[in-house]
Design a protein around this motif. Structure first.
Motif, PDB file in Angstrom:
ATOM      1  N   ALA A 181      -7.118  11.175   7.675  1.00 23.30           N
ATOM      2  CA  ALA A 181      -7.819   9.948   7.280  1.00 23.30           C
ATOM      3  C   ALA A 181      -7.513   9.588   5.828  1.00 23.30           C
ATOM      4  N   SER A 182      -7.341  10.592   4.977  1.00 22.47           N
ATOM      5  CA  SER A 182      -7.013  10.329   3.569  1.00 22.47           C
ATOM      6  C   SER A 182      -5.618   9.738   3.423  1.00 22.47           C
ATOM      7  N   VAL A 183      -4.680  10.183   4.245  1.00 23.56           N
ATOM      8  CA  VAL A 183      -3.331   9.605   4.219  1.00 23.56           C
ATOM      9  C   VAL A 183      -3.384   8.145   4.658  1.00 23.56           C
ATOM     10  N   TRP A 184      -4.172   7.855   5.682  1.00 25.60           N
ATOM     11  CA  TRP A 184      -4.320   6.468   6.114  1.00 25.60           C
ATOM     12  C   TRP A 184      -4.971   5.629   5.017  1.00 25.60           C
ATOM     13  N   PHE A 185      -5.981   6.174   4.370  1.00 29.44           N
ATOM     14  CA  PHE A 185      -6.631   5.454   3.272  1.00 29.44           C
ATOM     15  C   PHE A 185      -5.651   5.223   2.130  1.00 29.44           C
ATOM     16  N   ALA A 186      -4.876   6.237   1.787  1.00 26.99           N
ATOM     17  CA  ALA A 186      -3.897   6.093   0.707  1.00 26.99           C
ATOM     18  C   ALA A 186      -2.840   5.047   1.067  1.00 26.99           C
ATOM     19  N   GLY A 187      -2.492   4.950   2.333  1.00 29.90           N
ATOM     20  CA  GLY A 187      -1.558   3.910   2.757  1.00 29.90           C
ATOM     21  C   GLY A 187      -2.112   2.516   2.551  1.00 29.90           C
ATOM     22  N   THR A 188      -3.400   2.344   2.798  1.00 29.65           N
ATOM     23  CA  THR A 188      -4.006   1.030   2.566  1.00 29.65           C
ATOM     24  C   THR A 188      -4.138   0.740   1.076  1.00 29.65           C
ATOM     25  N   VAL A 189      -4.382   1.778   0.267  1.00 27.10           N
ATOM     26  CA  VAL A 189      -4.435   1.582  -1.186  1.00 27.10           C
ATOM     27  C   VAL A 189      -3.050   1.205  -1.707  1.00 27.10           C
ATOM     28  N   ALA A 190      -2.014   1.868  -1.223  1.00 28.60           N
ATOM     29  CA  ALA A 190      -0.649   1.530  -1.628  1.00 28.60           C
ATOM     30  C   ALA A 190      -0.306   0.097  -1.209  1.00 28.60           C
ATOM     31  N   SER A 191      -0.783  -0.314  -0.055  1.00 29.08           N
ATOM     32  CA  SER A 191      -0.575  -1.683   0.405  1.00 29.08           C
ATOM     33  C   SER A 191      -1.268  -2.680  -0.525  1.00 29.08           C
ATOM     34  N   ALA A 192      -2.493  -2.372  -0.927  1.00 32.71           N
ATOM     35  CA  ALA A 192      -3.221  -3.255  -1.842  1.00 32.71           C
ATOM     36  C   ALA A 192      -2.541  -3.338  -3.205  1.00 32.71           C
ATOM     37  N   LEU A 193      -2.021  -2.206  -3.680  1.00 33.35           N
ATOM     38  CA  LEU A 193      -1.309  -2.215  -4.959  1.00 33.35           C
ATOM     39  C   LEU A 193      -0.004  -3.009  -4.854  1.00 33.35           C
ATOM     40  N   ALA A 194       0.686  -2.901  -3.721  1.00 33.27           N
ATOM     41  CA  ALA A 194       1.924  -3.667  -3.533  1.00 33.27           C
ATOM     42  C   ALA A 194       1.643  -5.164  -3.467  1.00 33.27           C
ATOM     43  N   ALA A 195       0.549  -5.534  -2.802  1.00 36.83           N
ATOM     44  CA  ALA A 195       0.193  -6.948  -2.727  1.00 36.83           C
ATOM     45  C   ALA A 195      -0.203  -7.489  -4.087  1.00 36.83           C
ATOM     46  N   ARG A 196      -0.880  -6.670  -4.865  1.00 39.25           N
ATOM     47  CA  ARG A 196      -1.273  -7.083  -6.218  1.00 39.25           C
ATOM     48  C   ARG A 196      -0.047  -7.266  -7.108  1.00 39.25           C
ATOM     49  N   LYS A 197       0.910  -6.348  -6.950  1.00 39.03           N
ATOM     50  CA  LYS A 197       2.137  -6.414  -7.736  1.00 39.03           C
ATOM     51  C   LYS A 197       2.987  -7.623  -7.350  1.00 39.03           C
ATOM     52  N   ALA A 198       2.980  -7.977  -6.081  1.00 37.92           N
ATOM     53  CA  ALA A 198       3.770  -9.111  -5.603  1.00 37.92           C
ATOM     54  C   ALA A 198       3.181 -10.451  -6.029  1.00 37.92           C
ATOM     55  N   ALA A 199       1.867 -10.471  -6.239  1.00 43.55           N
ATOM     56  CA  ALA A 199       1.215 -11.751  -6.608  1.00 43.55           C
ATOM     57  C   ALA A 199       1.364 -12.089  -8.060  1.00 43.55           C
TER      58      ALA A 199
END
Length: 124
Positions: free
Chosen positions: A106-124
């Protein structure tokens, strides 16, 4: 104030992870709360930089899970918090076991969503 969908996905998955940790601590082996919290923090903290490093080595980039080009990406991304929330029922059904591996997954899945949020923030 507008919240980015990937950030909301990370928040909901984090809340689901918190429910899973609580469920595993209450219904699992006694005295495992600190271990479960440490597992979640360490796995999440290590996954994000290591995932970025491995993606760079492979010549790929970390991309957001939810993007505007695909209307169904939000629906599929909601599987992360849903499955983690459903996993919180496992300690209730099978009491008295150690659920460290379930917390790691579950922590790996959570970290994947955090990495996704950071990537979206970086792209914006």
């Amino acid at each position: 104030m507008r919240f980015e969908p990937n950030a909301l996905l990370a928040i909901t998955t984090g809340c689901a992870l918190g429910v899973l940790i609580g469920s595993a601590a209450i219904f699992g082996e006694p005295g495992q709360l600190l271990k479960y919290v440490l597992i979640a923090v360490v796995v999440t903290a290590l996954y994000i930089p290591l995932n970025n490093w491995m993606k760079k080595r492979a010549g790929q980039q970390v991309r957001p899970l939810i993007h505007l080009e695909s209307q169904v990406s939000a629906m599929w991304a909601n599987m992360f918090p849903a499955v983690v929330t459903l996993a919180a029922f496992i300690p209730v059904i099978w009491m008295g076991h150690d659920y460290g591996l379930l917390i790691v997954i579950a922590s790996v899945w959570f970290a994947g969503t955090v990495a996704s949020a950071l990537a979206a923030r970086k792209a914006a």
